[in-house]
Design a protein around this motif. Structure first.
Motif, PDB file in Angstrom:
ATOM      1  N   ARG A  80       0.836  -1.213   0.000  1.00 22.73           N
ATOM      2  CA  ARG A  80       0.000   0.000   0.000  1.00 22.73           C
ATOM      3  C   ARG A  80       0.868   1.259   0.000  1.00 22.73           C
ATOM      4  O   ARG A  80       0.578   2.222  -0.715  1.00 22.73           O
ATOM      5  CB  ARG A  80      -0.953  -0.006   1.193  1.00 22.73           C
ATOM      6  CG  ARG A  80      -1.945  -1.151   1.192  1.00 22.73           C
ATOM      7  CD  ARG A  80      -2.873  -1.076   0.014  1.00 22.73           C
ATOM      8  NE  ARG A  80      -3.804  -2.200   0.007  1.00 22.73           N
ATOM      9  CZ  ARG A  80      -4.868  -2.247  -0.752  1.00 22.73           C
ATOM     10  NH1 ARG A  80      -5.161  -1.257  -1.562  1.00 22.73           N
ATOM     11  NH2 ARG A  80      -5.654  -3.309  -0.710  1.00 22.73           N
ATOM     12  N   ALA A  81       1.917   1.264   0.810  1.00 15.06           N
ATOM     13  CA  ALA A  81       2.813   2.424   0.842  1.00 15.06           C
ATOM     14  C   ALA A  81       3.512   2.595  -0.499  1.00 15.06           C
ATOM     15  O   ALA A  81       3.676   3.717  -0.996  1.00 15.06           O
ATOM     16  CB  ALA A  81       3.838   2.269   1.965  1.00 15.06           C
ATOM     17  N   TRP A  82       3.934   1.496  -1.107  1.00  9.56           N
ATOM     18  CA  TRP A  82       4.602   1.559  -2.406  1.00  9.56           C
ATOM     19  C   TRP A  82       3.669   2.140  -3.460  1.00  9.56           C
ATOM     20  O   TRP A  82       4.060   3.019  -4.244  1.00  9.56           O
ATOM     21  CB  TRP A  82       5.069   0.159  -2.820  1.00  9.56           C
ATOM     22  CG  TRP A  82       5.853   0.163  -4.087  1.00  9.56           C
ATOM     23  CD1 TRP A  82       7.211   0.275  -4.200  1.00  9.56           C
ATOM     24  CD2 TRP A  82       5.341   0.041  -5.421  1.00  9.56           C
ATOM     25  NE1 TRP A  82       7.553   0.250  -5.526  1.00  9.56           N
ATOM     26  CE2 TRP A  82       6.431   0.100  -6.294  1.00  9.56           C
ATOM     27  CE3 TRP A  82       4.066  -0.102  -5.939  1.00  9.56           C
ATOM     28  CZ2 TRP A  82       6.288   0.020  -7.676  1.00  9.56           C
ATOM     29  CZ3 TRP A  82       3.910  -0.178  -7.320  1.00  9.56           C
ATOM     30  CH2 TRP A  82       5.025  -0.124  -8.164  1.00  9.56           C
ATOM     31  N   GLU A  83       2.417   1.671  -3.491  1.00  8.99           N
ATOM     32  CA  GLU A  83       1.449   2.172  -4.472  1.00  8.99           C
ATOM     33  C   GLU A  83       1.246   3.684  -4.315  1.00  8.99           C
ATOM     34  O   GLU A  83       1.097   4.397  -5.300  1.00  8.99           O
ATOM     35  CB  GLU A  83       0.101   1.447  -4.356  1.00  8.99           C
ATOM     36  CG  GLU A  83       0.124   0.011  -4.816  1.00  8.99           C
ATOM     37  CD  GLU A  83       0.144  -0.184  -6.338  1.00  8.99           C
ATOM     38  OE1 GLU A  83       0.166   0.804  -7.102  1.00  8.99           O
ATOM     39  OE2 GLU A  83       0.135  -1.351  -6.765  1.00  8.99           O
ATOM     40  N   HIS A  84       1.256   4.178  -3.101  1.00  6.30           N
ATOM     41  CA  HIS A  84       1.094   5.611  -2.854  1.00  6.30           C
ATOM     42  C   HIS A  84       2.359   6.388  -3.215  1.00  6.30           C
ATOM     43  O   HIS A  84       2.306   7.384  -3.940  1.00  6.30           O
ATOM     44  CB  HIS A  84       0.718   5.850  -1.390  1.00  6.30           C
ATOM     45  CG  HIS A  84       0.646   7.289  -1.021  1.00  6.30           C
ATOM     46  ND1 HIS A  84      -0.407   8.090  -1.397  1.00  6.30           N
ATOM     47  CD2 HIS A  84       1.507   8.068  -0.339  1.00  6.30           C
ATOM     48  CE1 HIS A  84      -0.186   9.317  -0.950  1.00  6.30           C
ATOM     49  NE2 HIS A  84       0.962   9.327  -0.301  1.00  6.30           N
ATOM     50  N   LEU A  85       3.491   5.922  -2.721  1.00  5.06           N
ATOM     51  CA  LEU A  85       4.736   6.675  -2.887  1.00  5.06           C
ATOM     52  C   LEU A  85       5.323   6.601  -4.290  1.00  5.06           C
ATOM     53  O   LEU A  85       6.101   7.465  -4.682  1.00  5.06           O
ATOM     54  CB  LEU A  85       5.766   6.226  -1.849  1.00  5.06           C
ATOM     55  CG  LEU A  85       5.415   6.657  -0.431  1.00  5.06           C
ATOM     56  CD1 LEU A  85       6.290   5.923   0.584  1.00  5.06           C
ATOM     57  CD2 LEU A  85       5.548   8.162  -0.272  1.00  5.06           C
ATOM     58  N   ARG A  86       4.940   5.609  -5.073  1.00  2.06           N
ATOM     59  CA  ARG A  86       5.451   5.513  -6.436  1.00  2.06           C
ATOM     60  C   ARG A  86       5.026   6.713  -7.272  1.00  2.06           C
ATOM     61  O   ARG A  86       5.657   7.040  -8.276  1.00  2.06           O
ATOM     62  CB  ARG A  86       4.976   4.230  -7.110  1.00  2.06           C
ATOM     63  CG  ARG A  86       3.513   4.255  -7.484  1.00  2.06           C
ATOM     64  CD  ARG A  86       3.044   2.958  -8.127  1.00  2.06           C
ATOM     65  NE  ARG A  86       1.617   2.943  -8.285  1.00  2.06           N
ATOM     66  CZ  ARG A  86       0.963   3.514  -9.314  1.00  2.06           C
ATOM     67  NH1 ARG A  86       1.632   4.111 -10.264  1.00  2.06           N
ATOM     68  NH2 ARG A  86      -0.345   3.469  -9.371  1.00  2.06           N
ATOM     69  N   LEU A  87       3.972   7.392  -6.859  1.00  6.69           N
ATOM     70  CA  LEU A  87       3.474   8.542  -7.602  1.00  6.69           C
ATOM     71  C   LEU A  87       4.313   9.795  -7.389  1.00  6.69           C
ATOM     72  O   LEU A  87       4.169  10.760  -8.119  1.00  6.69           O
ATOM     73  CB  LEU A  87       2.017   8.818  -7.214  1.00  6.69           C
ATOM     74  CG  LEU A  87       1.055   7.659  -7.490  1.00  6.69           C
ATOM     75  CD1 LEU A  87      -0.309   7.952  -6.904  1.00  6.69           C
ATOM     76  CD2 LEU A  87       0.978   7.362  -8.980  1.00  6.69           C
ATOM     77  N   ASP A  88       5.173   9.766  -6.379  1.00 10.54           N
ATOM     78  CA  ASP A  88       6.055  10.898  -6.111  1.00 10.54           C
ATOM     79  C   ASP A  88       7.368  10.664  -6.852  1.00 10.54           C
ATOM     80  O   ASP A  88       8.240   9.926  -6.392  1.00 10.54           O
ATOM     81  CB  ASP A  88       6.305  11.021  -4.608  1.00 10.54           C
ATOM     82  CG  ASP A  88       7.253  12.150  -4.239  1.00 10.54           C
ATOM     83  OD1 ASP A  88       7.873  12.770  -5.146  1.00 10.54           O
ATOM     84  OD2 ASP A  88       7.397  12.408  -3.035  1.00 10.54           O
ATOM     85  N   GLY A  89       7.514  11.314  -8.004  1.00 12.45           N
ATOM     86  CA  GLY A  89       8.696  11.117  -8.830  1.00 12.45           C
ATOM     87  C   GLY A  89       9.959  11.722  -8.253  1.00 12.45           C
ATOM     88  O   GLY A  89      11.052  11.418  -8.711  1.00 12.45           O
ATOM     89  N   ALA A  90       9.827  12.568  -7.253  1.00 11.73           N
ATOM     90  CA  ALA A  90      11.007  13.224  -6.681  1.00 11.73           C
ATOM     91  C   ALA A  90      11.659  12.369  -5.592  1.00 11.73           C
ATOM     92  O   ALA A  90      12.802  11.951  -5.729  1.00 11.73           O
ATOM     93  CB  ALA A  90      10.626  14.594  -6.116  1.00 11.73           C
ATOM     94  N   THR A  91      10.934  12.094  -4.510  1.00  8.59           N
ATOM     95  CA  THR A  91      11.539  11.381  -3.375  1.00  8.59           C
ATOM     96  C   THR A  91      10.793  10.115  -2.975  1.00  8.59           C
ATOM     97  O   THR A  91      11.143   9.478  -1.990  1.00  8.59           O
ATOM     98  CB  THR A  91      11.628  12.300  -2.133  1.00  8.59           C
ATOM     99  OG1 THR A  91      10.303  12.698  -1.761  1.00  8.59           O
ATOM    100  CG2 THR A  91      12.506  13.505  -2.406  1.00  8.59           C
ATOM    101  N   GLY A  92       9.777   9.748  -3.717  1.00 13.18           N
ATOM    102  CA  GLY A  92       8.954   8.604  -3.334  1.00 13.18           C
ATOM    103  C   GLY A  92       9.723   7.325  -3.120  1.00 13.18           C
ATOM    104  O   GLY A  92       9.530   6.632  -2.120  1.00 13.18           O
ATOM    105  N   ILE A  93      10.631   6.993  -4.029  1.00 14.16           N
ATOM    106  CA  ILE A  93      11.377   5.738  -3.891  1.00 14.16           C
ATOM    107  C   ILE A  93      12.275   5.763  -2.657  1.00 14.16           C
ATOM    108  O   ILE A  93      12.376   4.773  -1.927  1.00 14.16           O
ATOM    109  CB  ILE A  93      12.190   5.410  -5.169  1.00 14.16           C
ATOM    110  CG1 ILE A  93      12.733   3.989  -5.101  1.00 14.16           C
ATOM    111  CG2 ILE A  93      13.299   6.398  -5.401  1.00 14.16           C
ATOM    112  CD1 ILE A  93      13.320   3.486  -6.415  1.00 14.16           C
TER     113      ILE A  93
END
Length: 147
Positions: A80-93
Motif C-alpha cells: 500500500r505504501a509503495w502504491e502511494h509513494l510511487r506517484l512521487d517522482g522526486a523522493t517517493g522511492i
C-alpha cells in the motif's frame, strides 16, 4: 530528466499528478494500482528489488509466509505504501525504502522475527501470545462513550 527505477513514477508522470490535484474532488479518480494483490507485489516488486542473503542465522524467511499474520500485514503495508509513494517522482522511492521497506523487512527477516521457527524448506506455525482479558470496565468501549 526521466528515470525508470523499478515501477516508480517517472518525471513525466509528475505533471499528470499535479494536474489531477487541481481538479475538483468529484472529478478525481484514485490512481490505478500497479499490482492487484499483496502476493503479486511481493513476487513482482518487493523480493526482486530487496535482495538479501537468507541463511537462517542472520536472516530468516518462510516459504509459506502467508500463514504468518504479522508477515501478511507487513507485506500488505509495504504494498500500500509503495502504491502511494510511487506517484512521487522526486523522493517517493527514497521515502519508501527508508521509512517502509528497510523498517519492515528488517523485522520480517530478523532471526527472532515472525519466521523464527521456520526455514526455507519448512513452515512451522507460529506461537501466538495468549494474554488474559483485563477486569471488566478497565477498557470501556470508546465508541459508545460519547452517546
Amino acid at each position: 530528466m526521466n528515470s525508470d527505477i523499478g515501477r516508480f513514477s517517472t518525471a513525466s508522470n509528475t505533471s499528470e499528478t499535479e494536474a489531477s490535484a487541481e481538479r475538483p474532488a468529484e472529478e478525481q479518480k484514485p490512481p490505478e494500482l500497479v499490482y492487484g494483490s499483496t502476493e503479486e507485489f511481493l513476487h513482482e516488486q518487493l523480493l526482486p528489488t530487496y535482495v538479501r542473503d537468507v541463511d537462517g542465522r542472520a536472516a530468516k524467511w518462510c516459504i509459506e509466509w502467508y500463514f504468518h499474520p504479522e508477515a501478511l500485514s507487513r507485506v500488505e503495508a509495504l504494498w500500500r505504501a509503495w502504491e502511494h509513494l510511487r506517484l512521487d517522482g522526486a523522493t517517493g522511492i527514497s521515502v519508501w525504502f527508508k521509512d517502509h521497506a528497510d523498517h519492515h523487512m528488517s523485522v520480517l527477516l530478523d532471526p527472532r522475527g515472525p519466521f523464527y521457527k521456520c526455514d526455507m524448506q519448512k513452515h512451522r506455525d507460529p506461537e501466538h501470545l495468549e494474554p488474559q482479558k483485563a477486569p471488566e470496565g478497565w477498557f470501556p468501549d470508546v465508541r459508545i462513550q460519547g452517546t
